[in-house]
Design a protein around this motif. Structure first.
Motif, PDB file in Angstrom:
ATOM      1  N   ASP A   6       0.819  -1.211   0.000  1.00 17.70           N
ATOM      2  CA  ASP A   6       0.000   0.000   0.000  1.00 17.70           C
ATOM      3  C   ASP A   6       0.859   1.269   0.000  1.00 17.70           C
ATOM      4  O   ASP A   6       0.436   2.332   0.414  1.00 17.70           O
ATOM      5  CB  ASP A   6      -1.003   0.004   1.163  1.00 17.70           C
ATOM      6  CG  ASP A   6      -0.334  -0.055   2.524  1.00 17.70           C
ATOM      7  OD1 ASP A   6       0.898  -0.257   2.598  1.00 17.70           O
ATOM      8  OD2 ASP A   6      -1.042   0.111   3.530  1.00 17.70           O
ATOM      9  N   ARG A   7       2.100   1.137  -0.461  1.00 24.69           N
ATOM     10  CA  ARG A   7       3.030   2.236  -0.719  1.00 24.69           C
ATOM     11  C   ARG A   7       3.600   2.895   0.527  1.00 24.69           C
ATOM     12  O   ARG A   7       4.083   4.017   0.482  1.00 24.69           O
ATOM     13  CB  ARG A   7       2.389   3.302  -1.611  1.00 24.69           C
ATOM     14  CG  ARG A   7       1.967   2.797  -2.959  1.00 24.69           C
ATOM     15  CD  ARG A   7       1.392   3.911  -3.779  1.00 24.69           C
ATOM     16  NE  ARG A   7       0.971   3.410  -5.064  1.00 24.69           N
ATOM     17  CZ  ARG A   7      -0.012   3.921  -5.751  1.00 24.69           C
ATOM     18  NH1 ARG A   7      -0.669   4.960  -5.309  1.00 24.69           N
ATOM     19  NH2 ARG A   7      -0.337   3.415  -6.919  1.00 24.69           N
ATOM     20  N   GLN A 107       5.040   8.807  -6.406  1.00 23.17           N
ATOM     21  CA  GLN A 107       3.822   8.379  -5.718  1.00 23.17           C
ATOM     22  C   GLN A 107       4.109   7.863  -4.305  1.00 23.17           C
ATOM     23  O   GLN A 107       3.208   7.804  -3.481  1.00 23.17           O
ATOM     24  CB  GLN A 107       3.095   7.302  -6.515  1.00 23.17           C
ATOM     25  CG  GLN A 107       2.489   7.838  -7.791  1.00 23.17           C
ATOM     26  CD  GLN A 107       1.638   6.795  -8.458  1.00 23.17           C
ATOM     27  OE1 GLN A 107       2.054   5.652  -8.613  1.00 23.17           O
ATOM     28  NE2 GLN A 107       0.447   7.188  -8.849  1.00 23.17           N
ATOM     29  N   THR A 111       1.656  12.796  -1.611  1.00 21.42           N
ATOM     30  CA  THR A 111       0.264  12.365  -1.552  1.00 21.42           C
ATOM     31  C   THR A 111      -0.536  13.106  -2.606  1.00 21.42           C
ATOM     32  O   THR A 111      -0.213  14.234  -2.972  1.00 21.42           O
ATOM     33  CB  THR A 111      -0.344  12.640  -0.164  1.00 21.42           C
ATOM     34  OG1 THR A 111      -0.224  14.032   0.112  1.00 21.42           O
ATOM     35  CG2 THR A 111       0.367  11.838   0.908  1.00 21.42           C
ATOM     36  N   GLY A 112      -1.540  12.468  -3.104  1.00 19.39           N
ATOM     37  CA  GLY A 112      -2.435  13.114  -4.051  1.00 19.39           C
ATOM     38  C   GLY A 112      -2.028  13.010  -5.511  1.00 19.39           C
ATOM     39  O   GLY A 112      -2.725  13.532  -6.367  1.00 19.39           O
ATOM     40  N   ILE A 113      -0.911  12.357  -5.816  1.00 20.77           N
ATOM     41  CA  ILE A 113      -0.542  12.189  -7.219  1.00 20.77           C
ATOM     42  C   ILE A 113      -1.334  11.007  -7.764  1.00 20.77           C
ATOM     43  O   ILE A 113      -1.205   9.897  -7.285  1.00 20.77           O
ATOM     44  CB  ILE A 113       0.964  11.943  -7.400  1.00 20.77           C
ATOM     45  CG1 ILE A 113       1.750  13.165  -6.958  1.00 20.77           C
ATOM     46  CG2 ILE A 113       1.285  11.609  -8.849  1.00 20.77           C
ATOM     47  CD1 ILE A 113       3.249  12.999  -7.049  1.00 20.77           C
ATOM     48  N   GLU A 114      -2.148  11.291  -8.749  1.00 18.41           N
ATOM     49  CA  GLU A 114      -2.986  10.255  -9.341  1.00 18.41           C
ATOM     50  C   GLU A 114      -2.762  10.204 -10.842  1.00 18.41           C
ATOM     51  O   GLU A 114      -2.356  11.180 -11.453  1.00 18.41           O
ATOM     52  CB  GLU A 114      -4.461  10.548  -9.043  1.00 18.41           C
ATOM     53  CG  GLU A 114      -4.794  10.517  -7.567  1.00 18.41           C
ATOM     54  CD  GLU A 114      -6.261  10.819  -7.304  1.00 18.41           C
ATOM     55  OE1 GLU A 114      -7.075  10.712  -8.245  1.00 18.41           O
ATOM     56  OE2 GLU A 114      -6.584  11.155  -6.167  1.00 18.41           O
ATOM     57  N   PHE A 115      -3.043   9.071 -11.431  1.00 19.27           N
ATOM     58  CA  PHE A 115      -2.982   8.926 -12.881  1.00 19.27           C
ATOM     59  C   PHE A 115      -4.171   9.637 -13.502  1.00 19.27           C
ATOM     60  O   PHE A 115      -5.254   9.621 -12.921  1.00 19.27           O
ATOM     61  CB  PHE A 115      -3.005   7.451 -13.282  1.00 19.27           C
ATOM     62  CG  PHE A 115      -1.718   6.734 -12.982  1.00 19.27           C
ATOM     63  CD1 PHE A 115      -0.606   6.921 -13.771  1.00 19.27           C
ATOM     64  CD2 PHE A 115      -1.631   5.870 -11.905  1.00 19.27           C
ATOM     65  CE1 PHE A 115       0.578   6.256 -13.502  1.00 19.27           C
ATOM     66  CE2 PHE A 115      -0.455   5.202 -11.625  1.00 19.27           C
ATOM     67  CZ  PHE A 115       0.642   5.398 -12.429  1.00 19.27           C
ATOM     68  N   PHE A 117      -0.691  11.579 -14.779  1.00 17.63           N
ATOM     69  CA  PHE A 117       0.116  12.735 -14.377  1.00 17.63           C
ATOM     70  C   PHE A 117       1.288  12.862 -15.344  1.00 17.63           C
ATOM     71  O   PHE A 117       1.623  11.924 -16.054  1.00 17.63           O
ATOM     72  CB  PHE A 117       0.599  12.639 -12.914  1.00 17.63           C
ATOM     73  CG  PHE A 117       1.561  11.524 -12.623  1.00 17.63           C
ATOM     74  CD1 PHE A 117       2.940  11.714 -12.752  1.00 17.63           C
ATOM     75  CD2 PHE A 117       1.114  10.302 -12.183  1.00 17.63           C
ATOM     76  CE1 PHE A 117       3.837  10.703 -12.464  1.00 17.63           C
ATOM     77  CE2 PHE A 117       1.988   9.275 -11.872  1.00 17.63           C
ATOM     78  CZ  PHE A 117       3.363   9.473 -12.021  1.00 17.63           C
TER      79      PHE A 117
END
Length: 123
Positions: A6-7, A107, A111-115, A117
């Protein structure tokens, strides 16, 4: 680094080669390879030690390693060491595209970087 599914980063260590290459204005492949060889075991040992200290009971289930494109002599050092570690831990090796790894590591720390990008990679 040791990263969960979960990163979550359980441990990470780095070894800079800035002082080795700075006077040349760029990376010198044979010097980079030598520096990788000298540092890799210690960096891995320190990272695994940090993981055990921060996350008792955590276990490694795979070893990811960048396989290319990039400076082949340096990548070979990483692949050899990844094979050794994976064999010792009896876990699979996961080959990773070197440039994709650079792009996707954001990523882990942001936080908050989503595909999708945009990422600019200069080599």
């Amino acid at each position: 680094a040791v990263v969960t599914g979960d990163r979550k980063i359980l441990a990470e260590k780095r070894k800079s080669q800035f002082e080795i290459h700075s006077s040349f204005g760029g990376i010198v492949p044979n010097l980079a390879q030598d520096a990788h060889k000298k540092a890799i075991e210690g960096v891995i040992e320190a990272t695994l030690s940090e993981m055990k200290q921060n996350s008792p009971g955590a276990r490694i289930t795979g070893v990811a390693v960048t396989v290319g494109p990039g400076l082949s002599p340096c990548l070979q050092v990483g692949v050899r060491e990844a094979r050794r570690v994976a064999a010792k831990l009896q876990v699979p090796i996961i080959p990773v595209h070197h440039m994709e790894a650079h792009a996707l590591v954001a990523q882990l720390s942001e936080t908050g970087i989503e595909f999708p990008f945009v990422s600019l990679l200069v080599s």
